[in-house]
Write a protein that holds these residues in place. Structure first.
Motif, PDB file in Angstrom:
ATOM      1  N   SER A  27       0.807  -1.231   0.000  1.00 18.88           N
ATOM      2  CA  SER A  27       0.000   0.000   0.000  1.00 18.88           C
ATOM      3  C   SER A  27       0.835   1.273   0.000  1.00 18.88           C
ATOM      4  N   ILE A  28       1.928   1.279   0.774  1.00 21.84           N
ATOM      5  CA  ILE A  28       2.697   2.506   0.989  1.00 21.84           C
ATOM      6  C   ILE A  28       3.751   2.674  -0.103  1.00 21.84           C
ATOM      7  N   GLY A  29       3.896   3.905  -0.565  1.00 22.11           N
ATOM      8  CA  GLY A  29       4.905   4.211  -1.580  1.00 22.11           C
ATOM      9  C   GLY A  29       4.664   5.574  -2.187  1.00 22.11           C
ATOM     10  N   GLU A  30       5.418   5.871  -3.233  1.00 17.73           N
ATOM     11  CA  GLU A  30       5.257   7.166  -3.918  1.00 17.73           C
ATOM     12  C   GLU A  30       3.841   7.320  -4.456  1.00 17.73           C
ATOM     13  N   ILE A  31       3.269   6.193  -4.917  1.00 16.67           N
ATOM     14  CA  ILE A  31       1.865   6.177  -5.343  1.00 16.67           C
ATOM     15  C   ILE A  31       1.077   5.381  -4.297  1.00 16.67           C
ATOM     16  N   PRO A  32       0.341   6.046  -3.402  1.00 11.32           N
ATOM     17  CA  PRO A  32      -0.413   5.312  -2.363  1.00 11.32           C
ATOM     18  C   PRO A  32      -1.518   4.456  -2.988  1.00 11.32           C
ATOM     19  N   ILE A  33      -1.649   3.229  -2.480  1.00 11.67           N
ATOM     20  CA  ILE A  33      -2.689   2.324  -2.961  1.00 11.67           C
ATOM     21  C   ILE A  33      -3.486   1.843  -1.740  1.00 11.67           C
ATOM     22  N   PRO A  34      -4.781   2.205  -1.638  1.00  9.94           N
ATOM     23  CA  PRO A  34      -5.589   1.726  -0.502  1.00  9.94           C
ATOM     24  C   PRO A  34      -5.635   0.199  -0.482  1.00  9.94           C
ATOM     25  N   TYR A  35      -5.408  -0.374   0.698  1.00  9.24           N
ATOM     26  CA  TYR A  35      -5.316  -1.839   0.785  1.00  9.24           C
ATOM     27  C   TYR A  35      -6.619  -2.534   0.385  1.00  9.24           C
ATOM     28  N   LYS A  36      -7.759  -1.852   0.577  1.00 10.62           N
ATOM     29  CA  LYS A  36      -9.052  -2.440   0.201  1.00 10.62           C
ATOM     30  C   LYS A  36      -9.201  -2.599  -1.305  1.00 10.62           C
ATOM     31  N   LYS A  37      -8.441  -1.779  -2.058  1.00  8.97           N
ATOM     32  CA  LYS A  37      -8.573  -1.820  -3.519  1.00  8.97           C
ATOM     33  C   LYS A  37      -7.556  -2.749  -4.188  1.00  8.97           C
ATOM     34  N   ILE A  38      -6.663  -3.365  -3.409  1.00  8.98           N
ATOM     35  CA  ILE A  38      -5.607  -4.207  -3.981  1.00  8.98           C
ATOM     36  C   ILE A  38      -6.171  -5.350  -4.833  1.00  8.98           C
ATOM     37  N   PRO A  39      -7.175  -6.131  -4.342  1.00 11.42           N
ATOM     38  CA  PRO A  39      -7.730  -7.199  -5.193  1.00 11.42           C
ATOM     39  C   PRO A  39      -8.335  -6.677  -6.492  1.00 11.42           C
ATOM     40  N   GLN A  40      -9.018  -5.528  -6.400  1.00 14.29           N
ATOM     41  CA  GLN A  40      -9.641  -4.915  -7.580  1.00 14.29           C
ATOM     42  C   GLN A  40      -8.588  -4.460  -8.591  1.00 14.29           C
TER      43      GLN A  40
END
Length: 337
Positions: A27-40
């Motif tokens: 999730s964490i990085g230069e481009i944040p990715i919400p953990y709930k959206k990872i499967p999607q």
């Protein structure tokens, strides 16, 4: 509460912590990715986030899991063989040999022919050192543990001197590559190497569990282990090969990542004791958690730039080690009072 139940709870807690750290890493990085959206995101191969996850963060996380676990496992085994909490995988000169191999490859320009020649050179250097340490440690057919340690330290000094000699005669641009590799990185894009590293780490963990009882016996010393019916020489040889393969592979893929094999087994021992039935798996999981966390810090603390992971493991590992050690000493003093 029984000892085995306490061990089970501890392992479950470590598995939960590992899961949390893996989610944070993705999730964490230069481009944040919400953990709930990872499967999607992983289902949509056309999105930019899919590329970030699949080609950058998942490989790094898997590599952190494998290398962190492997170095910590190797450290735990070696500390048991030598009965010395200050021994780590690099003490035997394996890192010096691997670093020398990589330095030679960069100075000779072999990495320009094929990028895979760099980890191959590290692997060859590591195993050349292992062969020398093992061969020179044999005395009348028996393997001397103390002799192995001394020879490993001396070979490490010789390798460092030869490496500095090569660095002093090479071009300036090559020195940067050598120094960056020595400080370690999880920035590996070759999926075959990552997959091999993950499989190797898990297989070696399972093999190490076949030697749990001999390791527990070796804590009493080689002579007492023999009286208990343990073939000390054969056990030490096999365990030395396991730790050497793990360390050589880690260095070849991720460079020299220090402190993991020294600090993590020592910290785990403070919490769970010295019984190798719990020590091995706890050290492996704790090492994985620690290295993935250090990788998150390394790639976010000065984002968009990245720090070598060896810098973070050295600082964080050293500080945590000193704090825990001082607390354990205070506890032991209070118990005496």
């Amino acid at each position: 509460m029984s000892k085995k139940l306490i061990w089970l709870i501890y392992v479950l807690l470590l598995l939960v912590a590992l899961s949390v750290v893996i989610i944070l890493s993705l999730s964490i990085g230069e481009i944040p990715i919400p953990y709930k959206k990872i499967p999607q995101i992983l289902a949509d191969k056309e999105s930019m986030e899919y590329g970030v996850l699949f080609y950058i963060r998942i490989p790094r996380t898997l590599l952190g899991f494998a290398i962190g676990g492997s170095l910590s496992l190797a450290g735990a085994i070696l500390q048991g063989i030598y009965r010395n909490p200050l021994v780590e995988p690099y003490t035997l000169g394996i890192s010096g040999g691997a670093s020398l191999g990589v330095t030679f490859a960069i100075v000779a320009g072999l990495h320009l022919l094929n990028i895979l020649l760099l980890p191959l050179a590290g692997f060859i250097g590591a195993f050349t050192t292992i062969f020398l340490v093992y061969t020179l440690s044999l005395k009348k057919g028996a393997l001397s543990v103390n002799r192995m340690l001394l020879i490993g330290v001396m070979i490490s000094f010789i390798s460092s001197s030869l490496m500095m000699f090569l660095m002093s005669i090479t071009a300036t641009e090559n020195i940067h590559g050598i120094v960056f590799w020595i400080m370690g990185s999880l920035n590996e894009s070759n999926t075959a190497m990552i997959g091999a590293m993950v499989v190797l780490s898990i297989v070696c963990l399972l093999i190490a569990y076949l030697f749990v009882m001999p390791l527990n016996a070796l804590r009493l010393g080689e002579e007492k282990a023999r009286h208990l019916g343990i073939n000390s020489n054969a056990t030490i040889r096999i365990l030395f090969v396991i730790t050497s393969v793990l360390t050589g592979a880690c260095i070849a893929v991720g460079g020299v990542i220090g402190f993991v094999g020294l600090v993590i087994p020592h910290i785990v021992r403070l919490f769970v004791g010295s019984d190798y039935r719990i020590m091995l798996v706890s050290s492996f999981l704790s090492g994985s958690i620690f290295l993935i966390l250090c990788d998150i810090i390394a790639r976010t603390i000065i984002s968009p730039n990245e720090l070598p992971i060896g810098v973070i493991t050295g600082i964080v590992g050293g500080v945590v080690f000193i704090v825990l050690l001082s607390r354990s000493q205070k506890r032991s003093k209070l118990l005496r009072i």
